[in-house]
Structure formats: structure tokens, C-alpha cells
Write an enzyme that holds these catalytic residues in place. Structure first.
Site: not given
Length: 148
Positions: A48, A52, A107
Site C-alpha cells: 500500500e 501510494n 482508487r
């Protein structure tokens, strides 16, 4: 807290390298003999954070992602994922579940929530135009006893 071992890995911020980051984490953590669940949690949090950095930090631009991992005494791990991208203007807002800076890419806006749920500590620092640094910690349980 005393550092037992550490590794720093710098790689281009392209989506293919998200898998590479998970592999590096897995290979380095094997020395602590984590459980499958602990390893899955850490890999997910790293995935993650790296995603990002690539998707939101560089916004289709180019730049490196830094992954720094320290093994601390008492089976605690320290992770730092850093980009040098556009940064986050409002960290509090960015950490709200369902908030995303890329809604056109469908997203979910759950990256920070996922990181927070799998790790013991999460800290996000940023300055617009200077990138984002995500720091996470997790204490692993006692090693599994095995017969010799």
C-alpha cells in the site's frame, strides 16, 4: 532501541516494482522467522505504501522510491517508505478512509487505513512538493517453537 540488521533499497517508482518491494521485505524478514500472517500483514502494508508513492506521489511522472527496513531488538521491525513526489497538502484528510487523489482511476482511498490496521504504528510526514515519508512499526510475536 538497538538495530540488529538493516537494509535500504531504492528503486524506480513504477508499478512493476511494487512486487519487488514485497519480495525484498519477505527475503529480509525471513531471518526473524515470522508467521505467515505476520508476513502477509507487513507485505500488504508495504504494498500500500509503495503503491501510494507511485500512483499519488509521482502521478505518472518519474522518481525513485526508498524502502528502508530495520530489525530492532525484541523482534520489532521499522519500515520507512519515502518518495520525492508532489507531497500531501492535508495529511489528516488523506488518512481518512475513502479519500483519494485519483478518483478517475477508481482508487478506493483505503491505503492508509489498511497500513494502520496491519501495523502497530503508522506515521505520515509530508511537505507539498517535497514528497511523503511513511514510517511503520510492528512487533512480531514470539518465534514458533520447533522440534530439532
Amino acid at each position: 532501541m538497538k538495530t540488529i540488521n538493516a537494509v535500504k533499497f531504492v528503486f524506480p517508482g513504477i508499478s512493476e516494482n511494487e512486487r519487488t518491494a514485497r519480495a525484498v521485505i519477505s527475503a529480509f524478514l525471513v531471518q526473524l522467522d515470522p508467521t505467515v500472517e505476520e508476513l502477509a500483514d507487513i507485505r500488504t502494508a508495504v504494498s500500500e505504501a509503495v503503491t501510494n508513492a507511485i500512483v499519488h506521489g509521482y502521478r505518472k511522472g518519474k522518481g525513485d522510491v526508498e524502502l528502508y527496513l530495520k530489525l530492532l531488538e525484541n523482534r520489532e521491525i521499522y519500515l520507512r517508505i519515502k518518495d520525492h513526489g508532489c507531497g500531501i497538502a492535508d495529511i489528516e484528510q488523506a488518512m481518512e478512509p475513502l479519500f483519494t487523489t485519483a478518483p478517475e482511476e477508481e482508487r478506493a482511498g483505503l491505503g492508509f487505513a489498511v497500513m494502520e490496521s496491519f501495523m502497530d504504528k503508522l506515521q505520515v510526514k509530508s511537505k507539498p512538493g517535497q514528497g511523503v515519508t511513511v514510517t511503520m512499526r510492528k512487533k512480531l510475536g514470539n518465534p514458533i517453537c520447533r522440534e530439532k
